[in-house]
Design a protein around this motif. Structure first.
Motif, PDB file in Angstrom:
ATOM      1  N   LEU A  32      56.169  45.468  28.380  1.00 22.55           N
ATOM      2  CA  LEU A  32      54.960  45.295  27.563  1.00 22.55           C
ATOM      3  C   LEU A  32      53.830  44.677  28.377  1.00 22.55           C
ATOM      4  O   LEU A  32      52.654  45.001  28.163  1.00 22.55           O
ATOM      5  N   LEU A  33      54.179  43.818  29.299  1.00 25.93           N
ATOM      6  CA  LEU A  33      53.153  43.159  30.116  1.00 25.93           C
ATOM      7  C   LEU A  33      52.450  44.127  31.061  1.00 25.93           C
ATOM      8  O   LEU A  33      51.419  43.782  31.641  1.00 25.93           O
TER       9      LEU A  33
ATOM     10  N   ALA B  87      47.412  44.786  37.188  1.00 28.84           N
ATOM     11  CA  ALA B  87      48.407  44.304  38.149  1.00 28.84           C
ATOM     12  C   ALA B  87      48.075  42.903  38.664  1.00 28.84           C
ATOM     13  O   ALA B  87      48.964  42.046  38.782  1.00 28.84           O
ATOM     14  N   ASP B  88      46.808  42.644  38.989  1.00 31.32           N
ATOM     15  CA  ASP B  88      46.422  41.318  39.502  1.00 31.32           C
ATOM     16  C   ASP B  88      46.715  40.227  38.488  1.00 31.32           C
ATOM     17  O   ASP B  88      47.199  39.144  38.833  1.00 31.32           O
ATOM     18  N   TYR B  89      46.425  40.534  37.228  1.00 31.02           N
ATOM     19  CA  TYR B  89      46.657  39.553  36.164  1.00 31.02           C
ATOM     20  C   TYR B  89      48.152  39.290  36.008  1.00 31.02           C
ATOM     21  O   TYR B  89      48.570  38.139  35.834  1.00 31.02           O
ATOM     22  N   ARG B  90      48.965  40.355  36.111  1.00 34.86           N
ATOM     23  CA  ARG B  90      50.416  40.189  35.993  1.00 34.86           C
ATOM     24  C   ARG B  90      50.963  39.337  37.134  1.00 34.86           C
ATOM     25  O   ARG B  90      51.836  38.495  36.930  1.00 34.86           O
ATOM     26  N   ARG B  91      50.467  39.569  38.346  1.00 30.40           N
ATOM     27  CA  ARG B  91      50.960  38.794  39.485  1.00 30.40           C
ATOM     28  C   ARG B  91      50.706  37.301  39.304  1.00 30.40           C
ATOM     29  O   ARG B  91      51.519  36.471  39.694  1.00 30.40           O
TER      30      ARG B  91
ATOM     31  N   LEU C 192      44.776  45.095  26.746  1.00 28.91           N
ATOM     32  CA  LEU C 192      43.576  45.924  26.609  1.00 28.91           C
ATOM     33  C   LEU C 192      42.310  45.084  26.766  1.00 28.91           C
ATOM     34  O   LEU C 192      41.341  45.514  27.390  1.00 28.91           O
ATOM     35  N   ARG C 193      42.328  43.876  26.196  1.00 32.47           N
ATOM     36  CA  ARG C 193      41.148  43.007  26.309  1.00 32.47           C
ATOM     37  C   ARG C 193      40.894  42.624  27.761  1.00 32.47           C
ATOM     38  O   ARG C 193      39.747  42.604  28.209  1.00 32.47           O
ATOM     39  N   VAL C 194      41.964  42.300  28.481  1.00 32.95           N
ATOM     40  CA  VAL C 194      41.795  41.920  29.891  1.00 32.95           C
ATOM     41  C   VAL C 194      41.281  43.115  30.686  1.00 32.95           C
ATOM     42  O   VAL C 194      40.380  42.984  31.532  1.00 32.95           O
TER      43      VAL C 194
ATOM     44  N   GLY D  29      28.899  44.442  43.080  1.00 31.87           N
ATOM     45  CA  GLY D  29      30.076  44.192  43.898  1.00 31.87           C
ATOM     46  C   GLY D  29      31.152  43.383  43.187  1.00 31.87           C
ATOM     47  O   GLY D  29      32.329  43.487  43.537  1.00 31.87           O
ATOM     48  N   ASP D  30      30.768  42.565  42.192  1.00 30.94           N
ATOM     49  CA  ASP D  30      31.766  41.738  41.513  1.00 30.94           C
ATOM     50  C   ASP D  30      32.418  42.456  40.343  1.00 30.94           C
ATOM     51  O   ASP D  30      33.226  41.867  39.620  1.00 30.94           O
ATOM     52  N   VAL D  31      32.059  43.719  40.118  1.00 31.52           N
ATOM     53  CA  VAL D  31      32.693  44.521  39.069  1.00 31.52           C
ATOM     54  C   VAL D  31      33.676  45.486  39.737  1.00 31.52           C
ATOM     55  O   VAL D  31      33.262  46.391  40.463  1.00 31.52           O
ATOM     56  N   PRO D  32      34.970  45.304  39.515  1.00 31.21           N
ATOM     57  CA  PRO D  32      35.944  46.187  40.180  1.00 31.21           C
ATOM     58  C   PRO D  32      35.913  47.599  39.599  1.00 31.21           C
ATOM     59  O   PRO D  32      35.464  47.817  38.465  1.00 31.21           O
ATOM     60  N   ARG D  33      36.377  48.545  40.393  1.00 35.58           N
ATOM     61  CA  ARG D  33      36.518  49.903  39.880  1.00 35.58           C
ATOM     62  C   ARG D  33      37.695  49.965  38.912  1.00 35.58           C
ATOM     63  O   ARG D  33      38.610  49.149  38.959  1.00 35.58           O
ATOM     64  N   VAL D  34      37.662  50.971  38.044  1.00 39.84           N
ATOM     65  CA  VAL D  34      38.778  51.177  37.130  1.00 39.84           C
ATOM     66  C   VAL D  34      39.964  51.714  37.924  1.00 39.84           C
ATOM     67  O   VAL D  34      39.805  52.620  38.746  1.00 39.84           O
ATOM     68  N   ASP D  35      41.146  51.142  37.691  1.00 35.69           N
ATOM     69  CA  ASP D  35      42.296  51.678  38.412  1.00 35.69           C
ATOM     70  C   ASP D  35      42.629  53.072  37.866  1.00 35.69           C
ATOM     71  O   ASP D  35      42.342  53.405  36.722  1.00 35.69           O
ATOM     72  N   ARG D  36      43.235  53.888  38.697  1.00 25.43           N
ATOM     73  CA  ARG D  36      43.379  55.313  38.403  1.00 25.43           C
ATOM     74  C   ARG D  36      44.250  55.584  37.176  1.00 25.43           C
ATOM     75  O   ARG D  36      43.943  56.467  36.372  1.00 25.43           O
ATOM     76  N   GLY D  37      45.341  54.828  37.067  1.00 22.55           N
ATOM     77  CA  GLY D  37      46.209  55.036  35.913  1.00 22.55           C
ATOM     78  C   GLY D  37      45.492  54.744  34.609  1.00 22.55           C
ATOM     79  O   GLY D  37      45.591  55.516  33.637  1.00 22.55           O
ATOM     80  N   ASN D  38      44.746  53.645  34.576  1.00 22.74           N
ATOM     81  CA  ASN D  38      43.987  53.292  33.383  1.00 22.74           C
ATOM     82  C   ASN D  38      42.906  54.322  33.095  1.00 22.74           C
ATOM     83  O   ASN D  38      42.680  54.701  31.942  1.00 22.74           O
ATOM     84  N   ALA D  39      42.247  54.831  34.139  1.00 22.68           N
ATOM     85  CA  ALA D  39      41.219  55.852  33.957  1.00 22.68           C
ATOM     86  C   ALA D  39      41.802  57.120  33.347  1.00 22.68           C
ATOM     87  O   ALA D  39      41.204  57.736  32.457  1.00 22.68           O
TER      88      ALA D  39
END
Length: 298
Positions: free
Chosen positions: A19-20, A25-29, A63-65, A187-197
């Motif tokens: 579920l996590l 991924a960064d948040y999970r780590r 989803l919120r994160v 620059g401080d806004v990361p790109r969307v990761d591919r799986g989420n996109a």
């Protein structure tokens, strides 16, 4: 008994870890272990499945994160990632419509003149699909170039799509300014990761696959089922979108394709499509309002 209890805790922990995965991924780590300690703390009852309430809370929290709630500038994440997802969704919808039109053309006599079908529809499909893949692979400048060629090249080879103002011709036109705007992403806004996109794009496309057209031509039961499917799809989409407002930004421009088609051909049914455009505008407004309210609470 202790071995059984320990095994149950291990199974429960694995399912919580699954579920996590709703979180980036960064948040999970950084926080997965801490969250797991809270979730399985003092668990001795042999429970093997997460509680439904906790499962729902974890999915919505993830989803919120992903939508930027944990970022320093949530509104910036919403806008810039939403723009990237919107470009993907528009191109994907254009490719979907193009595939459907090409299949229909071949099914209804196109096999007698396959080169004509490919001339009228093929270049747009190939180049729009290539632009979609390039954008998903984060090759943004390549995607912009392919979209330009999809518009100009297809129109130069055959004006069939342009003269009929078909949605697949409009798709790269609408996606192009979104992709160009994305070049100025902070620059401080990361790109969307591919799986989420990919998941977001699939969710937006699912909205457009719900059978809501031509209800006046079918029997009552079919109308009821179609309306129920539309309401159900909208409810599920909004449940996700209230947690991750990027979905609203991503879906908004897709509603413009049909309206632009009706405007260009001067169809009498334009009054029926304008509400779809209004829905797109409302989605953007709701996304901004919800994000600002969330910031104010923080």
């Amino acid at each position: 008994m202790e071995d059984f209890a320990g095994m149950s805790v291990d199974i429960l922990e694995r399912r919580y870890r699954a579920l996590l995965r709703a979180y980036p991924a960064d948040y999970r780590r950084e926080r997965a272990d801490e969250l797991l300690e809270v979730l399985v703390a003092d668990e001795t009852g042999g429970r093997r499945w997460p509680e439904p309430r906790q499962a729902i809370a974890l999915v919505r929290g993830g989803l919120r994160v992903r939508g930027g709630s944990a970022a320093e500038r949530p509104a910036a994440v919403l806008v810039w990632q939403g723009v990237q997802l919107a470009a993907l969704a528009v191109l994907a919808l254009g490719v979907l419509v193009a595939l459907d039109d090409m299949e229909e053309a071949f099914r209804f006599g196109g096999l007698d003149a396959p080169l004509l079908v490919l001339k009228d529809l093929g270049l747009n499909l190939v180049l729009s699909a290539a632009a979609l893949v390039a954008l998903w692979l984060r090759r943004q400048r390549l995607a912009i170039g392919l979209a330009v060629v999809a518009i100009a090249g297809q129109t130069a080879v055959s004006q069939y799509l342009y003269l009929n103002g078909l949605p697949q011709w409009w798709a790269p036109v609408v996606a192009l300014p979104l992709m160009i705007a994305g070049l100025w992403r902070p620059g401080d806004v990361p790109r969307v990761d591919r799986g989420n996109a990919a998941l977001v794009t699939a969710g937006v496309l699912a909205l457009h696959l719900v059978p809501i057209d031509g209800l006046h031509n079918v029997d009552l039961m079919s109308r009821v089922l179609a309306v129920a499917a539309a309401v159900g799809a909208a409810t599920v989409f909004l449940w996700f979108a209230t947690a991750d407002q990027r979905l609203l930004i991503a879906a908004a421009p897709t509603f413009a394709l049909t309206t632009l088609h009706e405007v260009m051909v001067g169809s009498e049914s334009i009054s029926q499509t304008l509400p779809f455009l209004a829905v797109g505008v409302v989605l953007v407004i709701c996304a901004v309002v919800l994000t600002r309210r969330r910031q104010a609470r923080v």
